[in-house]
Scaffold this motif. Sequence first.
Motif, short mmCIF file in Angstrom:
data_model
loop_
_atom_site.label_atom_id
_atom_site.label_comp_id
_atom_site.label_asym_id
_atom_site.label_seq_id
_atom_site.Cartn_x
_atom_site.Cartn_y
_atom_site.Cartn_z
N LYS A 102 2.79 -2.97 -1.45
CA LYS A 102 3.34 -2.35 -0.02
C LYS A 102 3.33 -0.87 -0.16
CE LYS A 102 5.04 -6.37 1.36
NZ LYS A 102 4.17 -6.70 2.94
N GLU A 135 -0.26 0.20 0.67
CA GLU A 135 -0.28 -0.44 2.10
C GLU A 135 0.30 0.21 3.09
OE1 GLU A 135 0.93 -3.86 5.53
OE2 GLU A 135 1.31 -4.55 3.56
N HIS A 136 1.40 0.79 2.97
CA HIS A 136 1.98 2.12 4.12
C HIS A 136 2.29 3.18 3.46
CE1 HIS A 136 3.16 -1.35 6.02
NE2 HIS A 136 4.44 -2.41 4.88
N LEU A 137 1.90 3.84 2.31
CA LEU A 137 2.20 5.10 1.87
C LEU A 137 0.53 5.03 1.05
CD1 LEU A 137 5.40 6.66 1.02
CD2 LEU A 137 4.12 6.73 3.41
N SER A 138 -0.63 5.00 1.34
CA SER A 138 -1.73 4.97 0.69
C SER A 138 -1.64 6.04 0.15
CB SER A 138 -2.36 4.66 1.20
OG SER A 138 -3.49 5.63 3.03
N TYR A 191 0.66 6.71 -3.07
CA TYR A 191 0.27 5.41 -3.51
C TYR A 191 -1.05 6.10 -4.52
CZ TYR A 191 -1.64 1.18 -6.27
OH TYR A 191 -2.42 0.76 -6.68
N ALA A 205 9.75 3.62 4.66
CA ALA A 205 8.12 3.34 4.32
C ALA A 205 7.99 2.76 4.09
CB ALA A 205 8.11 4.33 2.98
N VAL A 206 8.40 1.27 3.73
CA VAL A 206 8.40 -0.12 3.38
C VAL A 206 9.31 -1.55 4.05
CG1 VAL A 206 8.46 -1.49 1.67
CG2 VAL A 206 7.67 0.49 1.78
N ARG A 245 9.57 -1.40 7.77
CA ARG A 245 7.77 -1.66 8.90
C ARG A 245 6.42 -3.17 7.93
NH1 ARG A 245 4.70 4.09 7.28
NH2 ARG A 245 5.79 5.51 7.94
N THR A 246 7.82 -3.24 7.20
CA THR A 246 7.89 -5.20 5.96
C THR A 246 8.03 -5.96 7.12
OG1 THR A 246 7.44 -4.32 4.51
CG2 THR A 246 7.84 -6.88 5.00
#
Length: 284
Positions: free
Chosen positions: A207, A210-213, A216, A250-251, A254-255
């Motif tokens: 996740k 996906e959202h904070l590439s 990450y 962040a997650v 957005r999920t």
Amino acid sequence: MRHAVIMAGGAGVRLWPLSRRSRPKQTLRLFSGKSLLRQSYERVAAMLKPERIHVITNDAHLPIVSDELPELPEANLIGEPVGRDTAAAVGLASAVVAKRDPEAVIGIFTADHIITPVNRFCAAVERAFETAERYPEALVTMGITPARPDTNYGYVWRGDQISEGVFRVRKFKEKPDLESAKEYCSSGEYYWNSGMFTWRATTILGKLKEHLSQSYESIRQIVDAWDTEERRSRLERLYHNLTKISIDFAVMERTVTGWMWVRGRRSSRSSTLTTMGMCHRAAA
């Protein structure tokens, strides 16, 4: 295998002058002769062995944390060179645990709560672990029945029931206005978001990818060097640039699917502690 991460960050400003940057609130021995951090550790240690309990905190606080929790292996104390909010802390800690145990299921716990009775808390955590193990893509949060409308907390909107005490999440609502908080409480479908989560390490890292590439990728580079002499230099070079954002924004928000909610207990909180933003006491 099950693991726990206790988030023990904080700048030591909320309870000033009792707490300082060199002695944040979670290390103060304000209740029962034990620090909030120590109490958090003992709750988790009732379920997991010390070698599977990890603490992430500010680099400067590592000696204090080590003194408070001498049972923990030194390798399980994770230092942040600078605070970048909970998405960064969760990401780094999860990546470190996953490096050691790729099949890890992680419970994320706070270091500044008072929770009683402990046996009911442990039962809820057990349900959360079981849910994350049964549903590999699930992100599990723990909800608390609100004692009153309150604008200082995020809320979880309950969806369909999955099993006893476990529900899907319709939506997360961050710190509403007072009228909305009153509506949430009167509906019986909203719960305070406790800030405690359970998930597979690979799921939460996916996740974040996906959202904070960019964050990450930086965390991946840091952890690739975790057991080498390059760890410190990579932390100093890369961690400062991580996006400063909470795991909630962040997650969670957005999920669309994958979230499940484990019912906790009603919480009562004194007005003094609420004003200080310090802790909550979950009652039977």
